[in-house]
Design an enzyme around this catalytic site. Structure first.
Site, PDB file in Angstrom:
ATOM      1  N   GLY A  37      -6.038  -4.985  -1.386  1.00  0.00           N
ATOM      2  CA  GLY A  37      -5.294  -4.818  -2.691  1.00  0.00           C
ATOM      3  C   GLY A  37      -6.349  -5.099  -3.781  1.00  0.00           C
ATOM      4  CG  PHE A  83       5.138  -6.632   0.244  1.00  0.00           C
ATOM      5  CD1 PHE A  83       5.884  -5.375   0.695  1.00  0.00           C
ATOM      6  CD2 PHE A  83       5.568  -7.246  -0.707  1.00  0.00           C
ATOM      7  CE1 PHE A  83       7.006  -5.058   0.059  1.00  0.00           C
ATOM      8  CE2 PHE A  83       6.698  -6.823  -1.390  1.00  0.00           C
ATOM      9  CZ  PHE A  83       7.523  -5.654  -1.012  1.00  0.00           C
ATOM     10  CG  PHE A  86      -4.871  -6.286   8.150  1.00  0.00           C
ATOM     11  CD1 PHE A  86      -5.595  -6.092   6.930  1.00  0.00           C
ATOM     12  CD2 PHE A  86      -5.719  -7.423   8.803  1.00  0.00           C
ATOM     13  CE1 PHE A  86      -6.487  -7.119   6.164  1.00  0.00           C
ATOM     14  CE2 PHE A  86      -6.443  -8.255   8.300  1.00  0.00           C
ATOM     15  CZ  PHE A  86      -7.170  -8.033   7.233  1.00  0.00           C
ATOM     16  CE1 TYR A 153       1.310  -2.321  10.369  1.00  0.00           C
ATOM     17  CE2 TYR A 153       2.293  -0.135  11.069  1.00  0.00           C
ATOM     18  CZ  TYR A 153       2.252  -1.376  10.181  1.00  0.00           C
ATOM     19  OH  TYR A 153       3.034  -1.206   8.919  1.00  0.00           O
TER      20      TYR A 153
HETATM   21  N1  LIG Z   1       2.639   2.152   3.363  1.00  0.00           N
HETATM   22  C1  LIG Z   1       3.467   2.544   4.120  1.00  0.00           C
HETATM   23  O1  LIG Z   1       3.825   3.787   4.430  1.00  0.00           O
HETATM   24  C2  LIG Z   1       4.140   1.649   5.302  1.00  0.00           C
HETATM   25  C3  LIG Z   1       4.935   1.774   6.182  1.00  0.00           C
HETATM   26  C4  LIG Z   1       5.363   0.764   6.853  1.00  0.00           C
HETATM   27  C5  LIG Z   1       5.334  -0.648   6.800  1.00  0.00           C
HETATM   28  N2  LIG Z   1       4.445  -0.790   5.780  1.00  0.00           N
HETATM   29  C6  LIG Z   1       3.956  -2.315   5.647  1.00  0.00           C
HETATM   30  O2  LIG Z   1       4.296  -2.800   4.226  1.00  0.00           O
HETATM   31  C7  LIG Z   1       3.387  -3.583   3.649  1.00  0.00           C
HETATM   32  C8  LIG Z   1       2.731  -3.372   2.598  1.00  0.00           C
HETATM   33  O3  LIG Z   1       2.052  -2.215   2.779  1.00  0.00           O
HETATM   34  P1  LIG Z   1       1.177  -1.580   1.620  1.00  0.00           P
HETATM   35  O4  LIG Z   1       1.062  -0.057   1.960  1.00  0.00           O
HETATM   36  O5  LIG Z   1       1.411  -1.855   0.429  1.00  0.00           O
HETATM   37  O6  LIG Z   1      -0.450  -2.314   2.154  1.00  0.00           O
HETATM   38  P2  LIG Z   1      -1.693  -2.674   1.284  1.00  0.00           P
HETATM   39  O7  LIG Z   1      -2.835  -2.653   2.076  1.00  0.00           O
HETATM   40  O8  LIG Z   1      -1.700  -1.663  -0.067  1.00  0.00           O
HETATM   41  O9  LIG Z   1      -1.100  -3.994   0.564  1.00  0.00           O
HETATM   42  C9  LIG Z   1      -1.102  -5.193   1.347  1.00  0.00           C
HETATM   43  C10 LIG Z   1      -1.503  -6.334   0.466  1.00  0.00           C
HETATM   44  O10 LIG Z   1      -1.647  -7.546   1.402  1.00  0.00           O
HETATM   45  C11 LIG Z   1      -2.619  -8.207   1.051  1.00  0.00           C
HETATM   46  N3  LIG Z   1      -3.081  -8.978   2.499  1.00  0.00           N
HETATM   47  C12 LIG Z   1      -3.305  -8.537   3.517  1.00  0.00           C
HETATM   48  N4  LIG Z   1      -3.623  -9.651   4.260  1.00  0.00           N
HETATM   49  C13 LIG Z   1      -3.420 -10.736   3.414  1.00  0.00           C
HETATM   50  C14 LIG Z   1      -3.634 -12.316   4.011  1.00  0.00           C
HETATM   51  N5  LIG Z   1      -4.251 -12.638   5.088  1.00  0.00           N
HETATM   52  N6  LIG Z   1      -3.643 -13.228   2.836  1.00  0.00           N
HETATM   53  C15 LIG Z   1      -3.411 -12.466   1.582  1.00  0.00           C
HETATM   54  N7  LIG Z   1      -3.147 -11.206   1.268  1.00  0.00           N
HETATM   55  C16 LIG Z   1      -3.307 -10.433   2.290  1.00  0.00           C
HETATM   56  C17 LIG Z   1      -3.818  -7.211   0.751  1.00  0.00           C
HETATM   57  O11 LIG Z   1      -4.828  -7.656   0.009  1.00  0.00           O
HETATM   58  C18 LIG Z   1      -3.148  -6.329  -0.137  1.00  0.00           C
HETATM   59  O12 LIG Z   1      -2.852  -6.265  -1.535  1.00  0.00           O
HETATM   60  C19 LIG Z   1       2.479  -4.233   4.980  1.00  0.00           C
HETATM   61  O13 LIG Z   1       3.427  -5.109   5.537  1.00  0.00           O
HETATM   62  C20 LIG Z   1       2.692  -2.923   5.834  1.00  0.00           C
HETATM   63  O14 LIG Z   1       2.642  -3.109   7.156  1.00  0.00           O
HETATM   64  C21 LIG Z   1       3.711  -0.015   4.945  1.00  0.00           C
END
Ligand SMILES: NC(=O)c1ccc[n+]([C@@H]2O[C@H](COP(=O)([O-])OP(=O)(O)OC[C@H]3O[C@@H](n4cnc5c(N)ncnc54)[C@H](O)[C@@H]3O)[C@@H](O)[C@H]2O)c1
Length: 335
Positions: A37, A83, A86, A153
Site C-alpha cells: 500500500g 484486508f 498478500f 493463496y
Molecule cells: N483485488 C482483488 O481483486 C481481490 C480479490 C479477492 C480478494 N482480495 C483480498 O482483498 C484484500 C485487499 O486486497 P487489495 O487488492 O486491496 O490488496 P492491496 O495489496 O492493495 O492491499 C493490501 C494492504 O495490506 C497491507 N498489508 C499487507 N500485509 C500487511 C501486514 N502484515 N501488516 C500490515 N499491513 C499489511 C499492504 O501494505 C496493503 O496496503 C486482500 O486480503 C486480498 O486477498 C482481493
C-alpha cells in the site's frame, strides 16, 4: 465508536475507508505496513476527513504482535475490517510460507488479540480462490459449494476462514462476516483512490495500461476455451459496490448471525469482451497477443450472488463493465 481497518493503504481498503468517512460516524484506526500500500493513499484519506480527527494511522506490521496489542490498549476497537494480506497467486506458489505467515498466522494473531479486547464484529476479505477449479455444472458458484483451493493463496484464506468460524463458535459475542470477492475492478467515481498493485496481475488495469502505452501489448492466455469467444469468463465487481458490501455487513451483524457471502454480480465477461470495452472507452487500438492457456485458469468463474442480495439487502449500483473500465482508465491516467 472505533473501527480498525487493516490494509487501508491498499486498493480495496482505501475505497472502504472513503465510504466509512462519507456514510458513517466511525472513528477509524488504520494499521498498514505499506508493503503493497501507499503512504500517499493514507494522506488522501486523511484529506477527505473534514473533521481531521477521525483517522488514526499506525505504520505497523501485523506480525509485530506486541505493537498490535498496544494499539488495542490505546484505542477502543470493537469492530474490525481485515484486508491486510498478500494476494498474488503466482507468488504464493513460489513462496507459500510468505502467504501462510501473513494471511493465516497474522490473521490468527489479530483474532486472538481482538477477542481479548472485546471485538464484536469481524469482517474478513476472502476470495473466490477458495473454490478452486469449478466445473461448469457448479456455475454460478454458491457459497455452499465445497471449497477446494488450488494454490497457497486460496488455502491461506480458507484456513483463516476456518479459524474465524471456530473462534466464533466458542465466543458468543464475536461475530463475523466472510466476504468472498470475485474479480474486483474499477476505481472511486471521484477519482480520489484507485487500484495500484506492483506487479499488476489483474486484467482490467493491465489492458488499460496497454491502451495508455505503459505496456507494449496485452497477452490473452488461451482462446480455445469452451466459451462463446474462446476466452475465459470472469465476474467483475466494481470496487465501490464491494466497499458498500462491507458497510452493509457491519449493519447486518447488528441483528443477524455470522455468515459467509459471495461478492460478485452473478454475470461474467470474457477476456475479449473486456479488451473490446477498454478499446471503446479509451478510443485506442493496441496490440493483442494470444498465448497458451495458463495452468489453473478455469474457463468460467461466476458468483451466485442471490444470498448477499436477499439476506443482506446489498444492492449493486455500478454493475456496468463500461463504467468499471472508464473509472479504471481515469484513475490510471492520474498515476
Ligand atoms: N483485488 C482483488 O481483486 C481481490 C480479490 C479477492 C480478494 N482480495 C483480498 O482483498 C484484500 C485487499 O486486497 P487489495 O487488492 O486491496 O490488496 P492491496 O495489496 O492493495 O492491499 C493490501 C494492504 O495490506 C497491507 N498489508 C499487507 N500485509 C500487511 C501486514 N502484515 N501488516 C500490515 N499491513 C499489511 C499492504 O501494505 C496493503 O496496503 C486482500 O486480503 C486480498 O486477498 C482481493
Amino acid at each position: 465508536m472505533q473501527i480498525l481497518v487493516t490494509g487501508a493503504a491498499g486498493y480495496i481498503g482505501s475505497h472502504v475507508v472513503k465510504q466509512l468517512l462519507e456514510q458513517t460516524d466511525y472513528k477509524i484506526v488504520i494499521i498498514d505496513n505499506l508493503s503493497t500500500g501507499f503512504d500517499s493513499t493514507i494522506e488522501t484519506l486523511k484529506s477527505l476527513d473534514t473533521t481531521k480527527s477521525r483517522i488514526k494511522f499506525y505504520n505497523q506490521d501485523l506480525s509485530n504482535w506486541s505493537e498490535i496489542e498496544k494499539i488495542f490498549e490505546e484505542n477502543c476497537i470493537k469492530e474490525i475490517i481485515h484486508f491486510a494480506a498478500f494476494s498474488q497467486v503466482a507468488e504464493s506458489m513460489k513462496n507459500p510460507i510468505k502467504y501462510y505467515s501473513n494471511n493465516t498466522i497474522n490473521t490468527t494473531n489479530l483474532i486472538n488479540i481482538a477477542t481479548k479486547y472485546g471485538v464484536k464484529k469481524f469482517i474478513f476479505s476472502s476470495t473466490a480462490a477458495v473454490y478452486g477449479e469449478v466445473s461448469s455444472e457448479n456455475i454460478p458458484i454458491k457459497e455452499s459449494l465445497i471449497t477446494n483451493p488450488i494454490n497457497p493463496y486460496g488455502s491461506s484464506k480458507l484456513f483463516s476462514e476456518s479459524i474465524i468460524k471456530d473462534v466464533a463458535s466458542i465466543k458468543n459475542d464475536f461475530k463475523y462476516i466472510i466476504l468472498r470477492y470475485f474479480n474486483v475492478a474499477g476505481a472511486d467515481l471521484d477519482g480520489k483512490v484507485g487500484e495500484c498493485h506492483n506487479p499488476e496481475t489483474h486484467l482490467i488495469p493491465l489492458v488499460i495500461k496497454t491502451a495508455l502505452g505503459k505496456r507494449e501489448s496485452i497477452k490473452i492466455f488461451g482462446d480455445d476455451y469452451d466459451t462463446p469467444d474462446g476466452t475465459c469468463i470472469r465476474d467483475y465487481i466494481h470496487v465501490c459496490d464491494l466497499a458498500d458490501a462491507h458497510i452493509e455487513a457491519l449493519k447486518y451483524l447488528d441483528t443477524n448471525e455470522s455468515d459467509t457471502f459471495n461478492c460478485g454480480y452473478g454475470y461474467g465477461y470474457s477476456v475479449k469482451e473486456v479488451v473490446e470495452m477498454v478499446k471503446k472507452v479509451s478510443n485506442v487500438e493496441f496490440k493483442i497477443e494470444i498465448e497458451k492457456r495458463r495452468v489453473g485458469d478455469p474457463a468460467v468463474l461466476i458468483s451466485d450472488n442471490t444470498k448477499i442480495k436477499t439476506k443482506m439487502n446489498w444492492t449493486p449500483k455500478y454493475n456496468d463493465l463500461e463504467l468499471i473500465c472508464k473509472t479504471a482508465l481515469e484513475w490510471e491516467k492520474r498515476i
